[in-house]
Enzyme design. Structure first.
Site, PDB file in Angstrom:
ATOM      1  N   ASP A 122      -2.201   5.637  -5.101  1.00  0.00           N
ATOM      2  CA  ASP A 122      -2.420   4.760  -3.955  1.00  0.00           C
ATOM      3  C   ASP A 122      -2.673   3.317  -4.378  1.00  0.00           C
ATOM      4  O   ASP A 122      -3.784   2.960  -4.773  1.00  0.00           O
ATOM      5  CB  ASP A 122      -3.629   5.321  -3.185  1.00  0.00           C
ATOM      6  CG  ASP A 122      -3.872   4.576  -1.903  1.00  0.00           C
ATOM      7  OD1 ASP A 122      -4.691   5.057  -1.101  1.00  0.00           O
ATOM      8  OD2 ASP A 122      -3.237   3.515  -1.693  1.00  0.00           O
ATOM      9  N   ASP A 176       0.811  -1.219   0.000  1.00  0.00           N
ATOM     10  CA  ASP A 176       0.000   0.000   0.000  1.00  0.00           C
ATOM     11  C   ASP A 176       0.844   1.269   0.000  1.00  0.00           C
ATOM     12  O   ASP A 176       1.435   1.628   1.022  1.00  0.00           O
ATOM     13  CB  ASP A 176      -0.904  -0.033   1.255  1.00  0.00           C
ATOM     14  CG  ASP A 176      -1.739   1.222   1.399  1.00  0.00           C
ATOM     15  OD1 ASP A 176      -2.102   1.563   2.541  1.00  0.00           O
ATOM     16  OD2 ASP A 176      -2.009   1.865   0.364  1.00  0.00           O
TER      17      ASP A 176
END
Ligand SMILES: CC(C)CC(CC(C)C)NC(=O)[C@@H]1CNC[C@H](N2CC(=O)N(c3ccccc3Cl)CC2(C)C)C1
Length: 322
Positions: free
Chosen positions: A215, A38
């Site tokens: 992201d 992430d």
């Protein structure tokens, strides 16, 4: 042994085009976990053996079974946009790639996970790929621990979506043309300045520029709820109960009530309850200051490119994925 030519891949599993995760191992002997890589956070956590049995379907770390475990015990809490994870810190050997890049890592053993959204998670934990300044408790992130070993060809990692993360470089076999680089606008996030948001030729939002985070841990493209709802109307999408949007195609309107067939206006297809529905790859999310207002470019955006996250030059490169 370390990675061969200074690069090493971690293969990713693609779950419904919304969750991409790869396998890491923690401890001696190795305990394996499926984690999301992430870029929108900077901490590593996995469920703790002491975690509530609700997550029995997930792998849980048992420190008593690892010879290389070092106790820490400091409290840990991370507030994602979607919910908080709480636990305590531990230290052990972490391997992020089959080509064995072993690092000694401080991570969190999660003992409290919010049912929503973690009951939908097909992964066990999260491996944050963000900057150290974003890391809770000032813990050195995994990628920084790897960088300090000086074993990578370049201080970068590349993401070829739904397939793998490449540590230490980029592979021309999987992209064409040159990288288009955008400088990281605010260190601490993989964040860039966006010039505008257009539908077709018409610029609708962000006319004076705005910020966007690239992201890898987010499924969709998200923007402030207001603009997104205008955007959805512009493409004729209907809002679903649990958030998110679907669109119906005109020629199916005469279907018997209760049947909803949608035409893809996005590359996302999610089959839920057996039928194929197409979820538009946008959703509204108001991120409060200081982090927001912030657009999030998640998997449905990144998936169209070969993306290089360059810590050496603090920039993100996009090339056309093959
Ligand atoms: C609000 C953002 C911009 C900043 C914040 C900063 C962190 C340092 C706290 N980062 C984030 O919130 C993270 C931004 N990147 C995505 C991340 N996800 C949220 C989420 O909902 N996930 C998920 C997906 C499917 C099913 C279940 C779950 Cl839990 C997976 C993760 C945790 C990777 C949160």
């Amino acid at each position: 042994a370390g990675p061969r030519n200074g690069t090493a891949p971690t293969l990713l599993t693609n779950y419904l085009d919304t969750q991409y995760f790869g396998e890491i191992s923690i401890g001696t002997p190795a305990q394996t976990f499926k984690v999301v890589f992430d870029t929108g956070s900077a901490n590593l956590w996995v469920p703790s053996y002491k975690c509530s049995p609700l997550y029995i379907s997930h792998s849980r770390y048992d420190s008593s079974k690892s010879r290389t475990y070092i106790a820490n015990g400091t409290g840990f809490a991370i507030r994602y946009g979607t919910g908080s994870v709480k636990g305590f810190l531990s230290q052990d050997i972490v391997m992020v790639s089959v080509s064995d890049i072993p690092i000694i890592q401080v991570f969190a053993e999660a003992t409290v996970l919010p049912a929503f959204p973690f009951i939908f998670a097909r992964f066990d934990g999260v491996l944050g790929m963000g900057y150290p300044s974003q890391a809770i408790d000032g813990i050195t992130p995994v990628f920084d621990r790897i960088l300090s070993q000086q074993i990578l060809k370049e201080d970068v990692f590349s993401v070829y979506y739904s397939r793998w993360v490449l540590w230490g470089g980029s592979d021309p076999a999987y992209y064409t043309g040159d990288f288009h680089y955008l400088n990281v606008s605010k260190s601490g996030y993989w964040q860039i300045s966006m010039k505008g948001v257009s539908v077709g030729a018409e610029m609708l939002f962000c006319k004076d520029g705005c910020s966007a985070a690239v992201d890898t841990g987010a499924s969709y493209i998200t923007g402030p709820a207001g603009p997104i709802s205008v955007l959805m109307k512009a493409i004729g999408a209907a809002e679903m109960a649990e958030g998110g949007y679907v669109v119906d195609s005109g020629d199916h309107r005469d279907l018997p009530p209760g049947t909803s067939i949608t035409v893809c206006v996005s590359s996302l297809q999610q089959s839920q309850y057996g039928e194929d529905i197409c979820v538009v790859a946008f959703s509204g999310l108001d991120i409060p200051p200081p982090a927001g207002p912030l657009w999030i470019l998640g998997a449905s955006f990144i998936g169209h490119y070969y993306t290089k996250f360059d810590r050496r030059n603090n920039r993100i490169g996009f090339a056309t994925a093959r």
